[in-house]
Design a protein around this motif. Structure first.
Motif, PDB file in Angstrom:
ATOM      1  N   GLU A  14     -21.867  30.362   7.921  1.00  0.00           N
ATOM      2  CA  GLU A  14     -22.989  29.576   7.400  1.00  0.00           C
ATOM      3  C   GLU A  14     -22.537  28.558   6.345  1.00  0.00           C
ATOM      4  O   GLU A  14     -23.296  27.666   5.981  1.00  0.00           O
ATOM      5  CB  GLU A  14     -24.063  30.499   6.802  1.00  0.00           C
ATOM      6  CG  GLU A  14     -23.732  31.122   5.454  1.00  0.00           C
ATOM      7  CD  GLU A  14     -22.717  32.271   5.512  1.00  0.00           C
ATOM      8  OE1 GLU A  14     -22.308  32.742   4.439  1.00  0.00           O
ATOM      9  OE2 GLU A  14     -22.338  32.705   6.612  1.00  0.00           O
ATOM     10  N   ARG A  15     -21.302  28.688   5.878  1.00  0.00           N
ATOM     11  CA  ARG A  15     -20.795  27.764   4.856  1.00  0.00           C
ATOM     12  C   ARG A  15     -19.856  26.705   5.424  1.00  0.00           C
ATOM     13  O   ARG A  15     -19.326  25.881   4.686  1.00  0.00           O
ATOM     14  CB  ARG A  15     -20.076  28.558   3.763  1.00  0.00           C
ATOM     15  CG  ARG A  15     -21.039  29.415   2.944  1.00  0.00           C
ATOM     16  CD  ARG A  15     -20.298  30.396   2.057  1.00  0.00           C
ATOM     17  NE  ARG A  15     -19.281  29.789   1.235  1.00  0.00           N
ATOM     18  CZ  ARG A  15     -18.296  30.456   0.637  1.00  0.00           C
ATOM     19  NH1 ARG A  15     -18.197  31.766   0.790  1.00  0.00           N
ATOM     20  NH2 ARG A  15     -17.410  29.837  -0.098  1.00  0.00           N
ATOM     21  N   VAL A  16     -19.645  26.700   6.739  1.00  0.00           N
ATOM     22  CA  VAL A  16     -18.692  25.771   7.351  1.00  0.00           C
ATOM     23  C   VAL A  16     -19.362  24.426   7.622  1.00  0.00           C
ATOM     24  O   VAL A  16     -20.449  24.352   8.191  1.00  0.00           O
ATOM     25  CB  VAL A  16     -18.116  26.344   8.661  1.00  0.00           C
ATOM     26  CG1 VAL A  16     -17.210  25.327   9.348  1.00  0.00           C
ATOM     27  CG2 VAL A  16     -17.349  27.634   8.374  1.00  0.00           C
TER      28      VAL A  16
ATOM     29  N   PRO B 193      -9.390  24.366   1.224  1.00  0.00           N
ATOM     30  CA  PRO B 193     -10.463  24.053   2.176  1.00  0.00           C
ATOM     31  C   PRO B 193     -11.855  24.478   1.720  1.00  0.00           C
ATOM     32  O   PRO B 193     -12.836  24.210   2.397  1.00  0.00           O
ATOM     33  CB  PRO B 193     -10.052  24.828   3.432  1.00  0.00           C
ATOM     34  CG  PRO B 193      -9.294  26.009   2.900  1.00  0.00           C
ATOM     35  CD  PRO B 193      -8.582  25.515   1.670  1.00  0.00           C
ATOM     36  N   ILE B 194     -11.952  25.166   0.564  1.00  0.00           N
ATOM     37  CA  ILE B 194     -13.257  25.548   0.030  1.00  0.00           C
ATOM     38  C   ILE B 194     -13.569  24.646  -1.148  1.00  0.00           C
ATOM     39  O   ILE B 194     -12.812  24.586  -2.118  1.00  0.00           O
ATOM     40  CB  ILE B 194     -13.284  27.027  -0.417  1.00  0.00           C
ATOM     41  CG1 ILE B 194     -12.903  27.944   0.747  1.00  0.00           C
ATOM     42  CG2 ILE B 194     -14.652  27.398  -0.969  1.00  0.00           C
ATOM     43  CD1 ILE B 194     -12.794  29.409   0.376  1.00  0.00           C
TER      44      ILE B 194
ATOM     45  N   LEU C 180     -11.179  32.313   7.945  1.00  0.00           N
ATOM     46  CA  LEU C 180     -12.038  31.918   6.840  1.00  0.00           C
ATOM     47  C   LEU C 180     -13.389  31.428   7.356  1.00  0.00           C
ATOM     48  O   LEU C 180     -14.440  31.735   6.789  1.00  0.00           O
ATOM     49  CB  LEU C 180     -11.335  30.817   6.035  1.00  0.00           C
ATOM     50  CG  LEU C 180     -11.833  30.530   4.631  1.00  0.00           C
ATOM     51  CD1 LEU C 180     -11.817  31.783   3.771  1.00  0.00           C
ATOM     52  CD2 LEU C 180     -10.967  29.446   3.997  1.00  0.00           C
ATOM     53  N   GLN C 181     -13.345  30.696   8.470  1.00  0.00           N
ATOM     54  CA  GLN C 181     -14.585  30.184   9.058  1.00  0.00           C
ATOM     55  C   GLN C 181     -15.442  31.313   9.619  1.00  0.00           C
ATOM     56  O   GLN C 181     -16.648  31.353   9.401  1.00  0.00           O
ATOM     57  CB  GLN C 181     -14.274  29.177  10.161  1.00  0.00           C
ATOM     58  CG  GLN C 181     -13.647  27.883   9.659  1.00  0.00           C
ATOM     59  CD  GLN C 181     -13.576  26.842  10.749  1.00  0.00           C
ATOM     60  OE1 GLN C 181     -14.536  26.646  11.497  1.00  0.00           O
ATOM     61  NE2 GLN C 181     -12.440  26.165  10.866  1.00  0.00           N
TER      62      GLN C 181
ATOM     63  N   ASP D 104     -14.431  23.660   4.696  1.00  0.00           N
ATOM     64  CA  ASP D 104     -14.169  22.578   5.652  1.00  0.00           C
ATOM     65  C   ASP D 104     -13.918  23.122   7.051  1.00  0.00           C
ATOM     66  O   ASP D 104     -13.329  24.194   7.219  1.00  0.00           O
ATOM     67  CB  ASP D 104     -12.962  21.746   5.198  1.00  0.00           C
ATOM     68  CG  ASP D 104     -12.816  20.485   6.037  1.00  0.00           C
ATOM     69  OD1 ASP D 104     -13.686  19.607   5.937  1.00  0.00           O
ATOM     70  OD2 ASP D 104     -11.835  20.392   6.802  1.00  0.00           O
ATOM     71  N   SER D 105     -14.364  22.344   8.034  1.00  0.00           N
ATOM     72  CA  SER D 105     -14.234  22.766   9.431  1.00  0.00           C
ATOM     73  C   SER D 105     -12.785  22.826   9.900  1.00  0.00           C
ATOM     74  O   SER D 105     -12.501  23.326  10.985  1.00  0.00           O
ATOM     75  CB  SER D 105     -15.049  21.844  10.339  1.00  0.00           C
ATOM     76  OG  SER D 105     -14.712  20.492  10.106  1.00  0.00           O
ATOM     77  N   SER D 106     -11.848  22.332   9.094  1.00  0.00           N
ATOM     78  CA  SER D 106     -10.422  22.433   9.455  1.00  0.00           C
ATOM     79  C   SER D 106      -9.773  23.681   8.850  1.00  0.00           C
ATOM     80  O   SER D 106      -8.585  23.912   9.028  1.00  0.00           O
ATOM     81  CB  SER D 106      -9.667  21.191   8.951  1.00  0.00           C
ATOM     82  OG  SER D 106      -9.620  21.186   7.524  1.00  0.00           O
TER      83      SER D 106
END
Length: 200
Positions: free
Chosen positions: A28-30, A6-7, A22-23, A15-17
């Protein structure tokens, strides 16, 4: 994302999923990741362009740029929309050497935005770290190198700025931002012609 996780290897967006832990630690990276072609899908329709690419690369790329291959994992990676645009506009690229992928900032002053600005030129990019990374094809290093070579030709010759102005005028004329892989193919064709003329 099944291959790389997801990164995004290119840009480091999440990724938003992705899992919540992790989110929350990297809010700020999502964003929403999207698939990006190394070589534009439009090339699958143009045999002349595929032949030009093969001449430029010194190997036959026709079988890798048609049908299912052009949409296969060897020609695709996931990244955030802003980084995708920088890649499509040949501002950044990826160099594949000694079985390593490295970020290359072709036009450093323009290689900004929320994700790439924090990355260093020459930074290693790690593909294949997702749950199916060991079973899926990694991005084709030769295709990345072709993209990077074209980016260097465009910007070394100053043609990139001329093309950028033409495309901006076209967008202005249409009264909106137009995301068109056909434009990327036009840039590619121009750069290949320039490079091949230089080899003669």
């Amino acid at each position: 994302m099944r291959r790389d996780g997801p990164i995004s290897p290119l840009g480091g967006a999440i990724d938003s999923s992705a899992p919540e832990y992790l989110q929350h630690t990297n809010i700020e990276r999502v964003t929403k990741l999207e698939a990006a072609h190394i070589v534009p899908f439009m090339l699958s329709k143009y045999s002349t362009m595929r032949n030009l690419l093969s001449m430029f690369a010194g190997s036959n790329l026709n079988s890798r740029l048609v049908g299912r291959s052009i949409n296969g994992p060897s020609n695709i990676f996931c990244t955030d929309p802003f980084t995708h645009t920088l890649f499509d506009e040949f501002i950044i690229g990826v160099e594949y050497v000694n079985q390593q992928y490295k970020l290359r900032k072709v036009v450093t002053r323009k290689a900004g935005g929320p994700f790439i600005a924090r990355a260093q030129d020459g930074e290693e990019l790690l593909f294949g770290r997702g749950p199916e990374g060991a079973t899926m094809d990694l991005p084709d290093g030769e295709l990345f190198n072709i993209h990077l070579s074209i980016a260097k030709v465009l910007h070394a010759s100053g043609a990139g700025e001329v093309i950028e102005k033409v495309l901006q005028d076209e967008d202005d004329y249409r009264e909106g931002i137009v995301k068109d892989e056909g434009s990327c193919s036009k840039i590619l064709a121009f750069a290949l012609r320039q490079a091949l003329n230089g080899l003669k």
